[in-house]
Write a protein that holds these residues in place. Structure first.
Motif, PDB file in Angstrom:
ATOM      1  N   GLY A   1       0.800  -1.220   0.000  1.00  9.92           N
ATOM      2  CA  GLY A   1       0.000   0.000   0.000  1.00  9.92           C
ATOM      3  C   GLY A   1       0.830   1.265   0.000  1.00  9.92           C
ATOM      4  N   ILE A   2       2.015   1.192   0.629  1.00 11.53           N
ATOM      5  CA  ILE A   2       2.850   2.405   0.690  1.00 11.53           C
ATOM      6  C   ILE A   2       3.362   2.829  -0.668  1.00 11.53           C
ATOM      7  CG2 ILE A   2       5.114   1.317   1.045  1.00 11.53           C
ATOM      8  CD1 ILE A   2       5.635   3.375   3.246  1.00 11.53           C
ATOM      9  N   THR A   3       3.353   1.910  -1.638  1.00 14.05           N
ATOM     10  CA  THR A   3       3.781   2.286  -3.002  1.00 14.05           C
ATOM     11  C   THR A   3       2.833   3.321  -3.590  1.00 14.05           C
ATOM     12  OG1 THR A   3       2.527   0.460  -3.984  1.00 14.05           O
ATOM     13  CG2 THR A   3       4.814   0.007  -3.365  1.00 14.05           C
ATOM     14  N   GLY A   4       1.574   3.329  -3.148  1.00 15.33           N
ATOM     15  CA  GLY A   4       0.625   4.328  -3.623  1.00 15.33           C
ATOM     16  C   GLY A   4       0.979   5.729  -3.189  1.00 15.33           C
ATOM     17  N   LEU A   5       1.854   5.818  -2.189  1.00 21.55           N
ATOM     18  CA  LEU A   5       2.300   7.133  -1.720  1.00 21.55           C
ATOM     19  C   LEU A   5       3.674   7.497  -2.289  1.00 21.55           C
ATOM     20  CD1 LEU A   5       1.242   6.905   2.053  1.00 21.55           C
ATOM     21  CD2 LEU A   5       0.002   7.981   0.168  1.00 21.55           C
ATOM     22  N   ILE A   6       4.612   6.547  -2.173  1.00 21.35           N
ATOM     23  CA  ILE A   6       5.995   6.903  -2.510  1.00 21.35           C
ATOM     24  C   ILE A   6       6.302   6.770  -4.002  1.00 21.35           C
ATOM     25  CG2 ILE A   6       6.774   6.261  -0.184  1.00 21.35           C
ATOM     26  CD1 ILE A   6       7.866   3.676  -1.295  1.00 21.35           C
ATOM     27  N   PHE A   7       5.500   5.980  -4.749  1.00 20.36           N
ATOM     28  CA  PHE A   7       5.783   5.807  -6.171  1.00 20.36           C
ATOM     29  C   PHE A   7       4.698   6.430  -7.053  1.00 20.36           C
ATOM     30  CE2 PHE A   7       8.013   1.761  -4.666  1.00 20.36           C
ATOM     31  CZ  PHE A   7       9.235   2.402  -4.563  1.00 20.36           C
ATOM     32  N   PHE A   8       3.831   7.222  -6.465  1.00 20.43           N
ATOM     33  CA  PHE A   8       2.780   7.868  -7.265  1.00 20.43           C
ATOM     34  C   PHE A   8       3.427   8.976  -8.128  1.00 20.43           C
ATOM     35  CE2 PHE A   8      -0.747  10.759  -8.073  1.00 20.43           C
ATOM     36  CZ  PHE A   8      -1.777   9.870  -8.372  1.00 20.43           C
ATOM     37  N   ALA A   9       3.170   8.949  -9.447  1.00 20.53           N
ATOM     38  CA  ALA A   9       3.757   9.919 -10.405  1.00 20.53           C
ATOM     39  C   ALA A   9       2.694  10.935 -10.794  1.00 20.53           C
ATOM     40  CB  ALA A   9       4.284   9.209 -11.646  1.00 20.53           C
ATOM     41  N   PRO A  10       2.655  12.087 -10.149  1.00 25.39           N
ATOM     42  CA  PRO A  10       1.587  13.064 -10.425  1.00 25.39           C
ATOM     43  C   PRO A  10       1.572  13.542 -11.869  1.00 25.39           C
ATOM     44  CG  PRO A  10       2.753  13.610  -8.402  1.00 25.39           C
ATOM     45  CD  PRO A  10       3.545  12.534  -9.073  1.00 25.39           C
ATOM     46  N   ALA A  11       2.766  13.583 -12.518  1.00 27.27           N
ATOM     47  CA  ALA A  11       2.828  14.133 -13.877  1.00 27.27           C
ATOM     48  C   ALA A  11       2.606  13.080 -14.943  1.00 27.27           C
ATOM     49  CB  ALA A  11       4.177  14.817 -14.082  1.00 27.27           C
ATOM     50  N   SER A  12       2.437  11.807 -14.565  1.00 28.55           N
ATOM     51  CA  SER A  12       2.322  10.742 -15.579  1.00 28.55           C
ATOM     52  C   SER A  12       1.064   9.925 -15.330  1.00 28.55           C
ATOM     53  CB  SER A  12       3.554   9.836 -15.541  1.00 28.55           C
ATOM     54  OG  SER A  12       3.407   8.781 -16.462  1.00 28.55           O
ATOM     55  N   PRO A  13      -0.037  10.266 -15.981  1.00 30.92           N
ATOM     56  CA  PRO A  13      -1.264   9.479 -15.825  1.00 30.92           C
ATOM     57  C   PRO A  13      -1.070   8.000 -16.169  1.00 30.92           C
ATOM     58  CG  PRO A  13      -1.726  11.548 -16.902  1.00 30.92           C
ATOM     59  CD  PRO A  13      -0.239  11.446 -16.844  1.00 30.92           C
ATOM     60  N   MET A  14      -0.172   7.714 -17.156  1.00 32.98           N
ATOM     61  CA  MET A  14       0.036   6.319 -17.543  1.00 32.98           C
ATOM     62  C   MET A  14       0.639   5.535 -16.377  1.00 32.98           C
ATOM     63  SD  MET A  14       2.377   4.706 -20.562  1.00 32.98           S
ATOM     64  CE  MET A  14       3.869   5.058 -19.642  1.00 32.98           C
ATOM     65  N   HIS A  15       1.645   6.100 -15.696  1.00 35.60           N
ATOM     66  CA  HIS A  15       2.252   5.391 -14.568  1.00 35.60           C
ATOM     67  C   HIS A  15       1.291   5.303 -13.375  1.00 35.60           C
ATOM     68  CE1 HIS A  15       5.914   6.292 -16.934  1.00 35.60           C
ATOM     69  NE2 HIS A  15       6.355   5.146 -16.370  1.00 35.60           N
ATOM     70  N   GLN A  16       0.438   6.321 -13.257  1.00 35.14           N
ATOM     71  CA  GLN A  16      -0.584   6.234 -12.228  1.00 35.14           C
ATOM     72  C   GLN A  16      -1.522   5.051 -12.498  1.00 35.14           C
ATOM     73  OE1 GLN A  16      -2.671   9.948 -11.632  1.00 35.14           O
ATOM     74  NE2 GLN A  16      -0.780  11.170 -11.837  1.00 35.14           N
ATOM     75  N   ALA A  17      -1.878   4.910 -13.765  1.00 34.46           N
ATOM     76  CA  ALA A  17      -2.765   3.812 -14.143  1.00 34.46           C
ATOM     77  C   ALA A  17      -2.100   2.463 -13.916  1.00 34.46           C
ATOM     78  CB  ALA A  17      -3.203   3.972 -15.595  1.00 34.46           C
ATOM     79  N   LEU A  18      -0.804   2.370 -14.309  1.00 36.45           N
ATOM     80  CA  LEU A  18      -0.073   1.101 -14.100  1.00 36.45           C
ATOM     81  C   LEU A  18      -0.001   0.761 -12.614  1.00 36.45           C
ATOM     82  CD1 LEU A  18       2.878   1.469 -16.662  1.00 36.45           C
ATOM     83  CD2 LEU A  18       0.935  -0.109 -16.780  1.00 36.45           C
ATOM     84  N   LEU A  19       0.305   1.770 -11.766  1.00 38.04           N
ATOM     85  CA  LEU A  19       0.384   1.530 -10.327  1.00 38.04           C
ATOM     86  C   LEU A  19      -0.968   1.113  -9.770  1.00 38.04           C
ATOM     87  CD1 LEU A  19       2.099   1.622  -7.744  1.00 38.04           C
ATOM     88  CD2 LEU A  19       1.471   4.046  -7.529  1.00 38.04           C
ATOM     89  N   THR A  20      -2.024   1.779 -10.253  1.00 38.13           N
ATOM     90  CA  THR A  20      -3.370   1.438  -9.781  1.00 38.13           C
ATOM     91  C   THR A  20      -3.745   0.010 -10.158  1.00 38.13           C
ATOM     92  OG1 THR A  20      -4.060   3.754  -9.941  1.00 38.13           O
ATOM     93  CG2 THR A  20      -5.801   2.084  -9.874  1.00 38.13           C
TER      94      THR A  20
END
Length: 592
Positions: free
Chosen positions: A104-123
């Motif tokens: 769950g902590i990856t949602g905080l420390i690896f969240f990429a605000p400028a990259s919707p694609m990486h946000q989607a991959l993380l989600t």
């Protein structure tokens, strides 16, 4: 190791299903986490700081190694119930929550605000991990809920923190997904736990059926053994009863055709011997019936053993001498706490049995202290008893070396009575024997606690009874006639009847009042002697002495008479015993 209580059996299965099989590592869970770590590194490489990415990956790998060590530690102790089992359930739930927090902590420390694609991959990756944690943690609901909430909760919080419409929409969608996953997880948990419960219920049912089957088979075996024993008992009893009865019939026929006084006296002597044999068998059968029915109650008191030994020596030494044996009864000062009469019956049977099965040497009876109790030994130099026959010799009519059922070798009932009397007195009975070297029977008896009771010597009054009036009620004409003749010869006045009604009519017609009543137990039309005596006391005399005479030896009959409180005589009643009983009532009638 003690089995788990019923309330812990389900929890035990839940824990073991979560830990995994013994001697097997949780490879599927570890592999899934390591694969997910690889995907996360590949997806976020270049978007997240390398130090943070590799540090988190190392921490997750270390956590998976910790899972392996915990699994091995569980199987080292493997608790099945109690506090330790519940402690392990909490540890495993916390282990699942800890793994969920790492993801769950990856949602905080690896969240990429400028990259919707990486946000989607993380989600997508975190949603997959949340779904994948369900099967791994479904057995323990706290671990399941904590893991899923930890995996998605931090990402949802980050999206809400950003606060724009797109991220709030994504957060709302994840909340719905979280609810779906939790609902699915709870449903899977109920299904799995329900299957465990049904498995145990089925196992319990199978075990219950097995026990019932074993009980039924055991009961059937006991019933078959009892039936076989009863058949053997009746066959032996029938044989032993028929022998003297056959002799009686032959002697009676001979007397009918004999007119010489000398020969009549000899035939009368032989008839007396046959009657004695019948009486001995009936008395033995009666003793066994009384013991089995529970109507024989011991009268516990302090007993001077030397007095008992003296009677044994006086009565049985001549019997031993006739066989060329020596009976030695060692002197003793022992005082015992028991029923002296029943103990004497045990010892008489043991000594008589020892004399019967001893051809050379002799029999020794002695008593010595063994621990807190006194031990009485009856030792002989007889034929001995093989070890495989030690239990059988206490069966009714079982005899060693008497297949022809020779009555001079006994009836095979003495040791059956001994074993029952020993149980009644709570006197442990033991046996030591070697074939051709003799046998020793031992009794362990509690010591006395006070002054011994001196046994009153029997006194027989040979005088006639004088005016004693005796009412006889029996539905057998021959028995009434025999009692009339015997009692009349003793000077009694006798009135006999076949029923209560006939007795009442005759007494009323003659204005006759009895001093004592002798009543058969089983009369015609289902009437009993108890009912007749109750009626006599209600309508003739409230304190009328009454004696019941019966040929029944059934346990229920004996119990019924015992509960009535009336004295009981068993057929065949010897004239000496009947005379001794009536003498008491004759004395009471003279004093009245």
């Amino acid at each position: 190791m003690n089995p788990a209580p019923p309330e812990d059996r389900i929890l035990l299965d839940q824990v073991r299903e979560t830990v995994g099989a013994k001697n097997r590592l949780p490879s599927s869970t570890v592999a899934a986490n390591l694969m997910a770590v690889g995907l996360l590194i590949a997806a976020l490489y270049g978007q997240a700081p390398s130090t943070l990415l590799y540090g988190w990956s190392a921490l997750l790998v270390a956590y998976q190694l910790l899972r392996v060590l915990i699994t091995k530690a569980y199987w080292t102790t493997a608790p099945e119930h109690g506090t330790d089992l519940r402690r392990w359930a909490r540890r495993l739930a916390l282990l699942a929550v800890g793994s969920g927090c790492l993801w769950g902590i990856t949602g905080l420390i690896f969240f990429a605000p400028a990259s919707p694609m990486h946000q989607a991959l993380l989600t997508v990756l975190l949603c997959a991990m949340a779904a994948g944690s369900i099967p791994a943690n479904a057995m323990l609901l706290p671990g399941l809920v904590g893991s899923v909430v930890a995996i998605l909760g931090m990402l949802i919080g980050r999206l809400v923190w950003i606060g724009d419409a797109e991220h709030l929409t994504m957060a709302a969608m994840l909340v719905v997904y979280l609810g779906f996953v939790l609902n699915w997880g709870r449903g899977l948990h109920r299904v799995l736990v329900g299957s465990l419960q049904r498995r145990h219920e089925n196992a319990d049912l199978v075990e219950k059926l097995r026990r019932q089957t074993d009980t039924a088979l055991s009961a059937q075996r006991i019933a078959e053994e009892a039936s076989l024993a009863k058949s053997k008992f009746l066959a032996a009893a029938s044989h032993d009863l028929r022998q003297p009865m056959h002799a009686l019939a032959l002697f009676a026929g001979a007397m009918a055709n004999e007119h010489r006084p000398g020969e009549l006296r000899a035939l009368s002597h032989h008839i007396g011997r046959s009657v004695e044999a019948l009486e001995m068998l009936f008395n033995s059968l009666l003793d066994i019936s009384k013991l089995d029915a529970g109507v024989m109650q011991p009268k516990i008191a302090d007993v001077q053993l030397e007095e008992l030994f003296r009677r044994l020596r006086n009565d049985l030494a001549p019997v031993a001498l006739q066989k060329g044996l020596r009976l030695r009864v060692r002197p003793t000062r022992a005082i015992l706490r028991t029923d002296g009469d029943l103990l004497e019956q045990i010892l008489r049977n043991l000594v008589a049995n020892a004399i019967r099965y001893t051809e050379t040497g002799g029999v020794v009876v002695g008593c010595r202290r063994r621990g807190p109790d006194w031990r009485i030994d009856v030792a002989d130099s007889g034929i001995g008893i093989a070890e495989e026959q030690h239990a059988r010799i206490f069966d009714e009519f079982y005899q060693i070396g008497n297949p022809e059922r020779d009555r001079t070798k006994g009836l095979g009932l003495g040791l059956a009575i001994v074993s029952r009397l020993a149980r009644l007195l709570d006197v442990p009975l033991s046996l030591r024997s070697r074939v051709a070297h003799g046998t020793v029977f031992s009794l362990s008896v509690k010591p006395g606690i006070g002054a011994p009771r001196r046994r009153a010597e029997p006194h027989t009054d040979v005088r006639a009874f004088g005016p004693l009036r005796v009412l006889v009620i029996d539905d057998e004409p021959e028995i009434r006639l025999a009692l009339e003749s015997l009692l009349g010869a003793w000077g009694c006045t006798v009135l006999s009847a076949e029923s209560q009604q006939q007795a009442a009519e005759t007494m009323a017609a003659q204005d006759w009042m009895p001093d004592v009543a002798l009543v058969d137990f089983r009369l015609r039309e289902g009437a009993t002697g108890i009912e007749v005596l109750d009626w006599l006391r209600a309508h003739v005399a409230a304190n009328l002495p009454g004696i019941i005479i019966t040929g029944d030896i059934g346990a229920d009959r004996l119990q019924e008479v015992r509960m009535s409180g009336y004295p009981l005589l068993h057929k065949p009643v010897s004239p000496a015993k009947l005379r001794a009983v009536l003498a008491r009532y004759a004395h009471a009638a003279e004093m009245a």
